[in-house]
Design a protein around this motif. Structure first.
Motif, PDB file in Angstrom:
ATOM      1  N   ALA A  16      -0.047  16.711   2.936  1.00  0.00           N
ATOM      2  CA  ALA A  16       0.956  16.419   1.678  1.00  0.00           C
ATOM      3  C   ALA A  16       1.892  17.658   2.109  1.00  0.00           C
ATOM      4  N   GLU A  17       1.322  18.766   2.521  1.00  0.00           N
ATOM      5  CA  GLU A  17       2.358  19.784   2.605  1.00  0.00           C
ATOM      6  C   GLU A  17       3.260  19.622   3.900  1.00  0.00           C
ATOM      7  N   ARG A  18       2.896  18.713   4.923  1.00  0.00           N
ATOM      8  CA  ARG A  18       3.582  18.518   6.112  1.00  0.00           C
ATOM      9  C   ARG A  18       4.577  17.229   6.092  1.00  0.00           C
ATOM     10  N   ALA A  19       4.424  16.218   5.033  1.00  0.00           N
ATOM     11  CA  ALA A  19       4.947  15.220   4.859  1.00  0.00           C
ATOM     12  C   ALA A  19       6.232  15.261   4.931  1.00  0.00           C
ATOM     13  N   ASP A  20       7.070  16.266   4.339  1.00  0.00           N
ATOM     14  CA  ASP A  20       8.477  16.363   4.348  1.00  0.00           C
ATOM     15  C   ASP A  20       9.156  16.468   5.912  1.00  0.00           C
ATOM     16  N   GLU A  21       8.380  17.359   6.579  1.00  0.00           N
ATOM     17  CA  GLU A  21       8.547  17.527   7.941  1.00  0.00           C
ATOM     18  C   GLU A  21       8.747  16.164   8.680  1.00  0.00           C
ATOM     19  N   PHE A  22       7.518  15.466   8.509  1.00  0.00           N
ATOM     20  CA  PHE A  22       7.571  14.021   9.102  1.00  0.00           C
ATOM     21  C   PHE A  22       8.655  13.222   8.746  1.00  0.00           C
ATOM     22  N   VAL A  23       8.943  13.244   7.370  1.00  0.00           N
ATOM     23  CA  VAL A  23       9.930  12.511   6.924  1.00  0.00           C
ATOM     24  C   VAL A  23      11.328  12.708   7.788  1.00  0.00           C
ATOM     25  N   GLU A  24      11.485  13.907   7.846  1.00  0.00           N
ATOM     26  CA  GLU A  24      13.009  14.272   8.687  1.00  0.00           C
ATOM     27  C   GLU A  24      12.897  13.689   9.991  1.00  0.00           C
ATOM     28  N   GLN A  25      11.644  13.702  10.794  1.00  0.00           N
ATOM     29  CA  GLN A  25      11.567  13.174  11.972  1.00  0.00           C
ATOM     30  C   GLN A  25      11.912  11.688  11.875  1.00  0.00           C
ATOM     31  N   TRP A  26      11.105  11.234  10.927  1.00  0.00           N
ATOM     32  CA  TRP A  26      10.931   9.678  10.737  1.00  0.00           C
ATOM     33  C   TRP A  26      12.504   9.157  10.688  1.00  0.00           C
ATOM     34  N   ARG A  27      13.269   9.827  10.154  1.00  0.00           N
ATOM     35  CA  ARG A  27      14.757   9.402   9.507  1.00  0.00           C
ATOM     36  C   ARG A  27      15.292   9.546  10.969  1.00  0.00           C
ATOM     37  N   GLU A  28      15.286  10.204  11.814  1.00  0.00           N
ATOM     38  CA  GLU A  28      15.923  10.480  13.097  1.00  0.00           C
ATOM     39  C   GLU A  28      15.551   9.232  13.853  1.00  0.00           C
ATOM     40  N   ARG A  29      14.252   8.979  13.865  1.00  0.00           N
ATOM     41  CA  ARG A  29      13.457   7.515  14.654  1.00  0.00           C
ATOM     42  C   ARG A  29      14.278   6.558  14.309  1.00  0.00           C
ATOM     43  N   ALA A  30      14.432   6.278  12.765  1.00  0.00           N
ATOM     44  CA  ALA A  30      14.620   5.163  12.189  1.00  0.00           C
ATOM     45  C   ALA A  30      16.219   4.859  12.447  1.00  0.00           C
ATOM     46  N   LEU A  44       9.926   3.862   4.636  1.00  0.00           N
ATOM     47  CA  LEU A  44       8.696   4.610   4.727  1.00  0.00           C
ATOM     48  C   LEU A  44       8.499   4.932   3.040  1.00  0.00           C
ATOM     49  N   HIS A  45       6.986   4.676   2.886  1.00  0.00           N
ATOM     50  CA  HIS A  45       6.463   4.868   1.741  1.00  0.00           C
ATOM     51  C   HIS A  45       5.596   6.053   1.470  1.00  0.00           C
ATOM     52  N   ARG A  46       5.799   6.950   0.266  1.00  0.00           N
ATOM     53  CA  ARG A  46       4.893   8.145   0.322  1.00  0.00           C
ATOM     54  C   ARG A  46       4.153   7.926  -0.792  1.00  0.00           C
ATOM     55  N   SER A  47       2.885   8.564  -0.920  1.00  0.00           N
ATOM     56  CA  SER A  47       1.889   8.445  -1.961  1.00  0.00           C
ATOM     57  C   SER A  47       2.315   9.406  -3.096  1.00  0.00           C
ATOM     58  N   LEU A  48       1.923   8.825  -4.238  1.00  0.00           N
ATOM     59  CA  LEU A  48       2.068   9.544  -5.457  1.00  0.00           C
ATOM     60  C   LEU A  48       0.941  10.726  -5.704  1.00  0.00           C
ATOM     61  N   LEU A  49      -0.092  10.622  -4.716  1.00  0.00           N
ATOM     62  CA  LEU A  49      -1.139  11.206  -5.050  1.00  0.00           C
ATOM     63  C   LEU A  49      -1.407  12.176  -3.870  1.00  0.00           C
ATOM     64  N   PRO A  50      -1.193  13.581  -4.179  1.00  0.00           N
ATOM     65  CA  PRO A  50      -1.408  14.600  -2.935  1.00  0.00           C
ATOM     66  C   PRO A  50      -2.759  14.478  -2.137  1.00  0.00           C
ATOM     67  N   ASP A  51      -3.709  13.929  -2.567  1.00  0.00           N
ATOM     68  CA  ASP A  51      -4.983  13.868  -2.097  1.00  0.00           C
ATOM     69  C   ASP A  51      -5.396  12.368  -1.479  1.00  0.00           C
ATOM     70  N   ALA A  52      -4.289  11.503  -1.323  1.00  0.00           N
ATOM     71  CA  ALA A  52      -4.368  10.306  -0.616  1.00  0.00           C
ATOM     72  C   ALA A  52      -4.792  10.452   0.861  1.00  0.00           C
ATOM     73  N   ARG A  53      -5.467   9.732   1.398  1.00  0.00           N
ATOM     74  CA  ARG A  53      -5.946   9.911   2.815  1.00  0.00           C
ATOM     75  C   ARG A  53      -4.630   9.467   3.643  1.00  0.00           C
ATOM     76  N   PHE A  54      -3.719   8.451   2.976  1.00  0.00           N
ATOM     77  CA  PHE A  54      -2.463   8.117   3.885  1.00  0.00           C
ATOM     78  C   PHE A  54      -1.492   8.525   3.076  1.00  0.00           C
ATOM     79  N   GLN A  55      -0.812   9.699   3.402  1.00  0.00           N
ATOM     80  CA  GLN A  55       0.426  10.329   2.559  1.00  0.00           C
ATOM     81  C   GLN A  55       1.550   9.369   2.946  1.00  0.00           C
ATOM     82  N   LEU A  56       1.735   8.706   4.017  1.00  0.00           N
ATOM     83  CA  LEU A  56       3.028   8.017   4.309  1.00  0.00           C
ATOM     84  C   LEU A  56       2.493   6.791   4.847  1.00  0.00           C
ATOM     85  N   ILE A  57       3.281   5.645   4.854  1.00  0.00           N
ATOM     86  CA  ILE A  57       3.266   4.298   5.434  1.00  0.00           C
ATOM     87  C   ILE A  57       4.499   4.011   5.624  1.00  0.00           C
TER      88      ILE A  57
END
Length: 102
Positions: A16-30, A44-57
């Protein structure tokens, strides 16, 4: 190509701590993918729970598998995906609608 097209779904394991970094890269790819032939839409969907296995879909719609694969072969996209793979684990696949409800 079918009228329905194909759905690209990519579930992403990431802290969950690195999700924001991924989102920024995803926006560039998108932004690159959006200009590709056969592109329909992406979200791009983000989990509402910080302990979810898949934070992003990532869910995108394309005219065909081939159109998505061609867009994904863009060297800039390839480099960005490779960088993201250093801190995230992705499980991509193509799907089609086989049932609907309501």
């Amino acid at each position: 190509m079918t009228d329905q097209g194909v759905t690209f779904i990519n579930v992403i394991e990431i802290s969950a701590e690195r999700a924001d970094e991924f989102v920024e890269q995803w926006r560039e790819r998108a932004a690159l993918m959006r200009t590709a032939p056969g592109f329909r839409d992406v979200r791009l969907h983000r989990s509402l729970l910080p302990d979810a296995r898949f934070q992003l879909i990532n869910i995108a719609h394309w005219d065909s598998v081939e159109a998505c694969e061609a867009a994904g072969a863009n060297p800039t996209v390839v480099a960005s995906v490779s960088e993201a793979a250093t801190f995230a684990s992705a499980s991509p696949g193509f799907y089609e609608v086989v049932a609907e409800c309501c």
